[in-house]
Design a protein around this motif. Structure first.
Motif, PDB file in Angstrom:
ATOM      1  N   GLU A  12       6.239  -8.178   2.360  1.00  0.00           N
ATOM      2  CA  GLU A  12       5.572  -9.460   2.131  1.00  0.00           C
ATOM      3  C   GLU A  12       4.287  -9.302   1.321  1.00  0.00           C
ATOM      4  N   ASN A  13       3.659  -8.154   1.433  1.00  0.00           N
ATOM      5  CA  ASN A  13       2.420  -7.926   0.676  1.00  0.00           C
ATOM      6  C   ASN A  13       2.674  -7.494  -0.765  1.00  0.00           C
ATOM      7  N   ALA A  54      -2.594   5.879  -0.174  1.00  0.00           N
ATOM      8  CA  ALA A  54      -2.560   4.510  -0.694  1.00  0.00           C
ATOM      9  C   ALA A  54      -3.774   3.690  -0.276  1.00  0.00           C
ATOM     10  N   PHE A  55      -4.232   3.854   0.956  1.00  0.00           N
ATOM     11  CA  PHE A  55      -5.200   2.897   1.488  1.00  0.00           C
ATOM     12  C   PHE A  55      -6.387   3.498   2.247  1.00  0.00           C
ATOM     13  N   ASN A  56      -6.349   4.794   2.549  1.00  0.00           N
ATOM     14  CA  ASN A  56      -7.355   5.326   3.478  1.00  0.00           C
ATOM     15  C   ASN A  56      -8.054   6.591   2.991  1.00  0.00           C
ATOM     16  N   PRO A  72      -1.207  -3.182  -2.385  1.00  0.00           N
ATOM     17  CA  PRO A  72       0.240  -3.209  -2.153  1.00  0.00           C
ATOM     18  C   PRO A  72       1.069  -3.741  -3.312  1.00  0.00           C
ATOM     19  N   ASN A  73       0.618  -4.813  -3.962  1.00  0.00           N
ATOM     20  CA  ASN A  73       1.458  -5.402  -4.999  1.00  0.00           C
ATOM     21  C   ASN A  73       1.458  -4.623  -6.309  1.00  0.00           C
ATOM     22  N   LEU A  74       0.745  -3.486  -6.345  1.00  0.00           N
ATOM     23  CA  LEU A  74       0.801  -2.580  -7.495  1.00  0.00           C
ATOM     24  C   LEU A  74       1.355  -1.224  -7.094  1.00  0.00           C
ATOM     25  N   TYR A 117      -1.113  -3.886   5.366  1.00  0.00           N
ATOM     26  CA  TYR A 117      -2.168  -3.872   4.353  1.00  0.00           C
ATOM     27  C   TYR A 117      -2.097  -5.121   3.473  1.00  0.00           C
ATOM     28  N   LYS A 118      -3.259  -5.641   3.132  1.00  0.00           N
ATOM     29  CA  LYS A 118      -3.359  -6.881   2.375  1.00  0.00           C
ATOM     30  C   LYS A 118      -3.880  -6.600   0.966  1.00  0.00           C
ATOM     31  N   ASN A 119      -3.558  -7.498   0.060  1.00  0.00           N
ATOM     32  CA  ASN A 119      -4.123  -7.448  -1.278  1.00  0.00           C
ATOM     33  C   ASN A 119      -5.507  -8.092  -1.264  1.00  0.00           C
ATOM     34  N   PRO A 120      -6.395  -7.703  -2.195  1.00  0.00           N
ATOM     35  CA  PRO A 120      -7.725  -8.319  -2.240  1.00  0.00           C
ATOM     36  C   PRO A 120      -7.636  -9.834  -2.392  1.00  0.00           C
TER      37      PRO A 120
END
Length: 936
Positions: A41-42, A147-149, A222-224, A249-252
């Motif tokens: 979904e993200n 990716a995120f941390n 996420p969307n990239l 995880y969310k997009n900005p």
């Protein structure tokens, strides 16, 4: 009879006519049903495929659709910097714990674990075991953290500056200087001209931490992103892991748009002529950029055009190859193709050639002439037929091995799908569709492309080469004048009829005298009537692969010192003459669709042949082998052509500091070796080269086939190999004479020595520390000295790179050798800043001394073992592994069955063994070589 043939042809062509009428070219290219492609979904895209090769392994890949093209002015180089920071601390793996953990499970840093940053993407590779749930879960934790941390600890950021700047230093040189000047022409008026991934030195030295973190927060979203998982896995389980690790995880909130940067068209022909005193070769590059942006392959029509483009390049490159094989080759190599540029959304028709330093204009003219010849007259039907056969043979090999493909191949395809929307229909659809479309492609389709490619504007010419006294520099006007050449008298290409056979002499078969089986190795050996021994191992690793090697003791050590110098650089020319009275171009045409190759070699201690084939083309491998033994051509004009091509490559090689250093360093080490003739051939070397003697010595080396061991590994049919061995190998000339290894007694000089070589204008140095000498060969010691190298590499990276931040890469390696004499060699090598060379040498030797004094940590020993055993389990499922085992066993006079005990041997190695070997061989004399920039 003619009418009967016409009717028969009409019947045969009828299905293709119907296909052409019924083909719906607008149909979309399908998605491979064996891959799961999904989107969270993200916006994060994922791909999952079950693939059993290699066994118990899975390839994890994190793909970020963001690279240096998205950097602001104060971020130049930071996309690449973030790639480094992913290995320097994350939420779950502080500091260097990530690399430490992966090494403990057999994943080698650099060899397995790696990443890269380009203009448009950043990609992380993580191959891990799949048969351990804990290790698999850890793998997903790692790519989630990447990716995120990422931690971005301030101290770690500043420490990594030094490493990044050393990587930047490593790239300095003639090529970088010339590229920095010509890229503004190649990527004219585009962002790509100003965003090379390596970045700007000033930015790397001074950037604020917030600039780095800002890039990560803006673009690592996420969307990239895509997560790709291919391997020996449970697909449903993996999909749940992806959902669990990445869904939250969310997009900005106010995300920056992922802009696609254009490459503007231009009316003029842009010319860049770049010369450098350290340039080692001369090259010509011609680019016709498309007016439109890159088109995505979506339909059957697009796929047909893709095939047509491939056929076009195949035919044109065959013509250019013929020119390079001529008696007066215009270039060392030449190639033309339609493909991508630095910019993801811009393609173009490109021609490139390496040429003599004073032949750039003539090489450019020939490239343009051959393009113009195609534009005026097109290709011939026979050329198209050969290209089709070659294309079909390649796809057939891939299709035959569809269940034997390594996971990495699929991962690369899925990455291209995510980043560039390249289709992934799967090999079954690709094979079947090419079979359908190929008969529908005609000369009109292929010949029309050149008129689309060639244009009077939007083109770029780049010439690069040495800047030296006495060499006239090409001008822009001269380059532009080449395009004005008169092509009105140009003649069509004449396609000579392909030959009918590889052999011209009658072959008188022999017989099989004895058959032997080795149940442990799964090999069979045939003793032929002429004394030839043929050993083969049937495997199921690949359906469409058979590897071949024949080897015999002898080599150039059987030559006198004078003979050696006369033939050293001529040996490479011998196969340029062809065989069986056939020229190389004739052989190439005959072999177009045949997936087989064989090449003879003469080394220092051995001579032999190496090759490979598919089962379908196996007989041609035997025919080529027979021809190289019995009917090698002698052609002075081929030798002269070879010399010209080699001169284009070697003439200026010593102007490059690295090669100059190698030449000087090894000349110094071989002061007492009368056979040493340099690393790079000089004008004097070529003047002394004797082609006639080289040919005579070749015939001498290959006069007795019974002195060779013939090995085959792959998908081999017993009856077929027996048939071909009887006909083509048992018929070879032979005698009872057997040769052994010859040790001439020449050694590199000994002592505690240092050689400093000054060359180059950039502030960069290279250090080589070497230990070598005579030794007693034992298999356990061979593994132990290898372990010393790998464990020392781990410690050197930990301390010189991660703690001191003064190197980018460093490697230590050790070997025991048995041929021609029992000996050891060990080296430590690294690039660095000139002012740090002596200090880093001391640090490296201190780490080595610590290993000698205290032995390795148990943890590091286990890293070595895990890595070796992991590689062994993977590589032993490949044909090349077994071929290497057979030839190495022959060389070292050992039982090839010893490889079956490899795992036990590795497990038996102790810290004491490694310390003992280090102390025995690395406590004595050493030689240090240092490349320093020239003194100002």
């Amino acid at each position: 009879m003619k009418n009967l043939k016409k009717n028969l042809l009409a019947i045969l062509l009828l299905p293709f006519v119907l296909i052409a009428q019924q083909m719906d070219y607008s149909k979309p290219i399908p998605l491979d049903p064996t891959v799961i492609k999904g989107r969270l979904e993200n916006g994060l895209t994922y791909y999952i495929k079950k693939n059993g090769k290699p066994e118990n392994k899975v390839d994890l890949r994190l793909v970020v659709n963001a690279g240096s093209i998205l950097e602001t002015d104060d971020q130049q180089g930071l996309a690449h910097f973030i790639e480094h920071m992913c290995f320097n601390g994350t939420k779950r793996f502080p500091k260097n714990e990530l690399v430490d953990y992966l090494q403990s499970i057999g994943v080698k840093f650099g060899q397995h674990l790696n990443a890269y940053t380009s203009f448009d993407e950043t990609v992380y590779f993580l191959p891990i075991p799949s048969n351990d749930p804990l290790k698999l879960e850890k793998g997903f934790q790692i790519i989630e953290d990447w990716a995120f941390n990422v931690s971005f600890n301030p101290k770690e950021i500043d420490n990594e500056r030094g490493v990044i700047l050393e990587e930047y230093r490593l790239g300095l040189g003639a090529e970088k200087r010339m590229e920095s000047r010509y890229i503004s022409k190649m990527m004219h008026n585009s962002q790509y001209a100003d965003r090379l991934p390596v970045g700007q030195k000033e930015v790397l030295e001074t950037f604020k931490h917030k600039s780095l973190i800002s890039f990560y927060k803006d673009w690592y979203r996420p969307n990239l992103m895509s997560v790709i998982v291919v391997g020996d896995i449970n697909v449903a389980e993996i999909e749940q892991k992806i959902i669990a690790h990445f869904s939250s995880y969310k997009n900005p909130v106010n995300e920056k748009p992922r802009k696609v940067f254009e490459v503007p068209n231009h009316k003029s022909t842009l010319v860049a002529i770049e010369n450098d005193k350290e340039a080692s070769s001369s090259q010509v590059f011609l680019l016709y950029k498309d007016y439109e942006n890159k088109k995505t392959l979506l339909s059957y029509a697009d796929f047909k055009n893709y095939i047509v483009e491939g056929l076009f390049s195949t035919i044109l490159n065959a013509r250019l190859t013929e020119l390079t094989n001529s008696a007066e080759p215009p270039f060392t190599y030449g190639s033309s193709f339609y493909g991508g540029t630095f910019a993801r959304n811009k393609k173009g028709f490109q021609s490139v050639a390496m040429t003599r330093e004073d032949k750039q204009l003539s090489a450019l003219k020939i490239l343009i002439t051959e393009n113009e010849r195609v534009k005026q007259f097109g290709f011939t039907q026979t050329e198209l037929d050969r290209a089709k056969k070659q294309f079909l043979a390649s796809i057939e090999t891939a299709y035959t091995d569809k269940d034997k493909m390594d996971s990495e191949n699929f991962v690369n395809e899925y990455q291209a799908n995510f980043l560039e929307n390249e289709p992934i229909p799967g090999i079954e659809w690709t094979y079947e569709t090419i079979q359908l479309l190929m008969p529908l492609i005609n000369l009109v389709d292929v010949n029309s492309l050149m008129k689309e490619y060639i244009k009077q504007d939007n083109r770029v010419v780049i010439l690069t080469g040495p800047d030296k006294e006495g060499l006239d520099k090409v001008t822009e006007r001269q380059v532009l004048d080449v395009f004005k050449s008169d092509f009105s008298a140009l003649a069509p290409y004449q396609d000579e009829i392909a030959v009918a056979s590889l052999l011209r002499n009658e072959v008188k078969p022999g017989s099989i005298v004895t058959r032997e089986n080795n149940q442990k190795l799964g090999t069979k050996t045939l003793i032929m009537s002429n004394g030839v021994r043929v050993t083969y191992k049937k495997t199921d690793f690949k359906n469409d692969e058979i590897l071949f090697e024949a080897i015999s003791f002898g080599g150039s050590n059987r030559y006198s010192d004078d003979e050696m110098k006369k033939v050293q650089y001529a040996n490479g020319a011998l196969t340029e003459a062809g065989f069986s009275g056939l020229k190389v171009n004739e052989i190439n045409k005959f072999m177009t669709e045949k997936m087989v190759n064989v090449k003879p070699f003469i080394g220092i201690n051995t001579e032999g042949l190496r090759g490979s084939s598919t089962p379908k083309d196996f007989e041609y491998l035997f025919q080529m082998t027979h021809a190289y033994f019995t009917d090698l051509n002698k052609d002075e004009s081929a030798f002269e052509g070879f010399k010209q091509k080699q001169a284009a490559y070697f003439d200026n090689l010593a102007s490059q500091p690295t090669y100059y250093f190698l030449q000087e360093f090894y000349s110094y080490l071989n002061l007492e070796n009368p056979r040493f003739n340099g690393v790079i051939p000089s004008a004097k070397s070529w003047a002394e080269t004797d082609y006639n003697l080289a040919y005579y010595k070749y015939k001498e080396r290959f006069a007795n086939a019974a002195d060779f061991e013939f090995y085959f590994v792959g998908n081999i049919d017993d009856k077929i190999i027996e048939e071909y061995a009887v006909k083509y190998l048992a018929s070879l000339p032979s005698s009872d004479k057997r040769e052994k290894v010859v040790d001439l007694g020449y050694r590199m000089i000994k002592g505690d020595l240092k050689k400093v070589v000054y060359k180059g204008i950039d502030p960069k140095s290279t250090v080589t520390i070497m230990f070598y000498g005579d030794a007693s060969y034992l298999e356990k010691d061979a593994i132990s000295i290898q372990a010393v190298g790998e464990i020392l590499t781990i410690k050197l990276l930990e301390n010189l790179r991660e703690k001191e931040s003064q190197i980018y890469g460093i490697e230590a390696s050790g070997n025991l050798n048995k041929v021609p004499n029992e000996s050891f060699s060990f080296s430590i090598g690294f690039p660095c800043a000139p002012e740090n060379a002596e200090k880093l040498i001391a640090s490296a030797l201190k780490e080595l001394q610590n290993l000698i004094d205290n032995g390795p940590d148990e943890k590091d020993l286990m890293k070595f073992k895990e890595g070796e055993l992991s590689d062994f389990r993977t590589y032993s499922k490949g044909n090349s592994f077994w071929m290497s085992n057979f030839t190495r066993s022959y060389l070292y006079g050992k039982n090839p069955e010893d490889i079956l005990n490899f795992e036990s041997l590795v497990n038996e190695i102790t810290a004491k063994d490694i310390q003992r070997i280090a102390k025995k061989y690395l406590s004595k004399d050493k030689v240090i070589g240092i490349l320093m920039p020239e003194k100002k």
